[in-house]
Enzyme design. Structure first.
Site, mmCIF file in Angstrom:
data_model
loop_
_atom_site.group_PDB
_atom_site.id
_atom_site.type_symbol
_atom_site.label_atom_id
_atom_site.label_comp_id
_atom_site.label_asym_id
_atom_site.label_seq_id
_atom_site.Cartn_x
_atom_site.Cartn_y
_atom_site.Cartn_z
ATOM 1 N N LYS A 114 0.818 -1.212 0.000
ATOM 2 C CA LYS A 114 0.000 0.000 0.000
ATOM 3 C C LYS A 114 0.850 1.260 0.000
ATOM 4 C CE LYS A 114 -4.039 -2.116 2.136
ATOM 5 N NZ LYS A 114 -5.033 -2.081 3.195
ATOM 6 N N LYS A 197 -4.963 -10.927 -7.179
ATOM 7 C CA LYS A 197 -6.116 -10.870 -6.282
ATOM 8 C C LYS A 197 -7.149 -9.863 -6.791
ATOM 9 C CE LYS A 197 -5.895 -8.367 -2.443
ATOM 10 N NZ LYS A 197 -5.698 -7.857 -1.067
ATOM 11 N N LYS A 200 -10.152 -3.930 -4.683
ATOM 12 C CA LYS A 200 -10.757 -2.628 -4.920
ATOM 13 C C LYS A 200 -9.754 -1.659 -5.536
ATOM 14 C CE LYS A 200 -14.402 -0.117 -4.037
ATOM 15 N NZ LYS A 200 -15.784 -0.580 -4.151
HETATM 16 P P1 ADP Z 1 -7.944 -4.280 2.417
HETATM 17 O O1 ADP Z 1 -7.682 -2.928 2.995
HETATM 18 O O2 ADP Z 1 -6.784 -5.215 2.593
HETATM 19 O O3 ADP Z 1 -8.447 -4.252 1.003
HETATM 20 P P2 ADP Z 1 -10.569 -5.050 3.087
HETATM 21 O O4 ADP Z 1 -11.316 -4.335 4.181
HETATM 22 O O5 ADP Z 1 -10.926 -4.707 1.699
HETATM 23 O O6 ADP Z 1 -9.039 -4.885 3.352
HETATM 24 O O7 ADP Z 1 -10.739 -6.598 3.237
HETATM 25 C C1 ADP Z 1 -11.878 -7.113 3.797
HETATM 26 C C2 ADP Z 1 -11.795 -8.617 3.860
HETATM 27 O O8 ADP Z 1 -11.926 -9.168 2.539
HETATM 28 C C3 ADP Z 1 -10.468 -9.140 4.403
HETATM 29 O O9 ADP Z 1 -10.744 -10.216 5.268
HETATM 30 C C4 ADP Z 1 -9.729 -9.602 3.180
HETATM 31 O O10 ADP Z 1 -8.821 -10.628 3.461
HETATM 32 C C5 ADP Z 1 -10.855 -10.083 2.297
HETATM 33 N N1 ADP Z 1 -10.526 -10.029 0.863
HETATM 34 C C6 ADP Z 1 -10.213 -8.910 0.157
HETATM 35 N N2 ADP Z 1 -9.982 -9.217 -1.136
HETATM 36 C C7 ADP Z 1 -10.132 -10.566 -1.252
HETATM 37 C C8 ADP Z 1 -10.033 -11.491 -2.349
HETATM 38 N N3 ADP Z 1 -9.729 -11.103 -3.586
HETATM 39 N N4 ADP Z 1 -10.267 -12.812 -2.101
HETATM 40 C C9 ADP Z 1 -10.599 -13.225 -0.857
HETATM 41 N N5 ADP Z 1 -10.705 -12.401 0.216
HETATM 42 C C10 ADP Z 1 -10.485 -11.091 0.031
HETATM 43 NA NA NA Z 2 -7.482 -7.167 2.161
#
Ligand code: ADP
Ligand code: NA
Length: 330
Positions: A114, A197, A200
């Site tokens: 990040k 992955k 967002k």
């Molecule tokens: P980050 O700031 O890392 O994007 P998030 O709040 O978006 O954190 O993540 C929320 C949850 O979704 C976390 O438990 C994360 O591990 C899970 N997650 C995010 N992207 C994926 C993905 N592509 N596949 C599976 N789990 C995911």
């Molecule tokens: Na995440």
């Protein structure tokens, strides 16, 4: 309540959660309500590690809570709250900061990714220490299980290390938690780049399925997912990452086993699989979108759920913080 505890948090994001968030994490939150004393929170303190517009942060936080309820969290079977409503998170966070080595924090790969994206001058100290706040988030609730996606494994490992460090320095205080990562769905991939992955911040718009987008927009993205030049529908993450990702999504959303899907599409090719998956997704997401709108349209109910959640969470968090403070000498 003698059930084991579960705890997880999710950031409020603009727009909506994506399919990776749902399959990797939120789906497990829903399942663990049945077996655990479960605490789930929208982590607005984590959100301000990057700049946020106040009005947008407030509405995104509510939107996140509405989506969690729409996904199946039941306020009678779990505790749903907003992180900033429970001041103990920041308080125990400070304690954990003082137990963490600078180099240890610097090894967190999420921070490295990040901060590299933002540039060293724009990345905040909060972004550097957010995994340590996450340690406090988990330990405050004496959580046994932490449902997360694969990308969060290292942060749960840090939590285990710091719980052990505190316990050996000051005496047994914290439960040492374990990550609850479902192997099949712990990492959902970008539809356009099935080796990366779904994310967002990093996925291209066509590779990312946002749960609140118009369903026909998402259906089109699924139908144009990148696969390979072969035609055989077979789960093979190495040779066929695109088709394997679609099979994982299909299987999880419908409860159909992957071998059964492979048989169903034998001789039919990728097009048929994509068309059917797009349809299944639309069927699943349509009621999710409707329920989200219902919760957003009833702010009194949403406020009441979050107020009750904060009260229940605070009772647990305050007790843990008091015993930690006592041990430290405060
Ligand atoms: P980050 O700031 O890392 O994007 P998030 O709040 O978006 O954190 O993540 C929320 C949850 O979704 C976390 O438990 C994360 O591990 C899970 N997650 C995010 N992207 C994926 C993905 N592509 N596949 C599976 N789990 C995911
Ligand atoms: Na995440």
């Amino acid at each position: 309540n003698d059930r084991p505890r579960a705890l997880s948090g999710i950031q409020p994001t603009a727009g909506s959660f994506h399919l990776g968030n749902y399959l990797g994490a939120i789906r497990q939150y829903v399942a663990l309500q049945e077996t655990h004393d479960a605490f789930y929170m929208v982590v607005d303190l984590h959100a301000i590690t990057v700049p946020q517009d106040p009005a947008e942060l407030r509405s995104n936080t509510r939107l996140a809570a509405a989506q969690l309820l729409a996904a199946g969290l039941d306020p009678d079977r779990c505790t749903l709250f907003i992180q900033s409503h429970v001041p103990e998170h920041a308080q125990l966070g400070w304690v954990m900061n003082c137990l963490t080595g600078f180099g240890e924090a610097g090894r967190m790969t999420q921070f490295k990714d990040k901060s590299a994206k933002q540039g060293a001058d724009r990345a905040t100290v909060g972004l550097f220490t957010y995994p340590i706040l996450q340690v406090a988030d988990i330990l405050l609730y004496q959580a046994n299980a932490v449902p997360v996606g694969e990308d969060q494994r290292q942060h749960v490992e840090l939590t285990r290390d710091l719980a052990g460090r505190f316990n050996s320095r000051y005496g047994d205080t914290f439960t040492v938690p374990a990550p609850h990562i479902v192997k099949e769905t712990g990492k959902i991939y970008d539809l356009q780049d099935p080796t990366a992955k779904m994310s967002k911040s990093a996925s291209s718009p066509k590779g990312l399925i946002n749960l609140l987008d118009e369903p026909k927009v998402s259906a089109k993205k699924i139908r144009s997912a990148v696969t390979d030049t072969d035609t055989v529908v077979r789960f093979d993450e190495k040779e066929k990452p695109g088709i394997s990702n679609l099979l994982t999504i299909y299987s999880t959303l419908t409860g159909t086993g992957i071998p059964e899907l492979e048989q169903r599409y034998a001789g039919k090719g990728y097009g048929a699989l994509k068309t059917d998956l797009a349809e299944c997704f639309v069927e699943w997401v349509t009621p999710f979108r409707e329920r989200t709108q219902e919760y957003l349209g009833d702010p009194e109910t949403l406020d009441a759920v979050l107020a009750k959640g904060a009260e229940k969470a605070r009772a647990v968090a305050a007790e843990t913080l008091a015993s930690a403070y006592d041990r430290i000498g405060f």
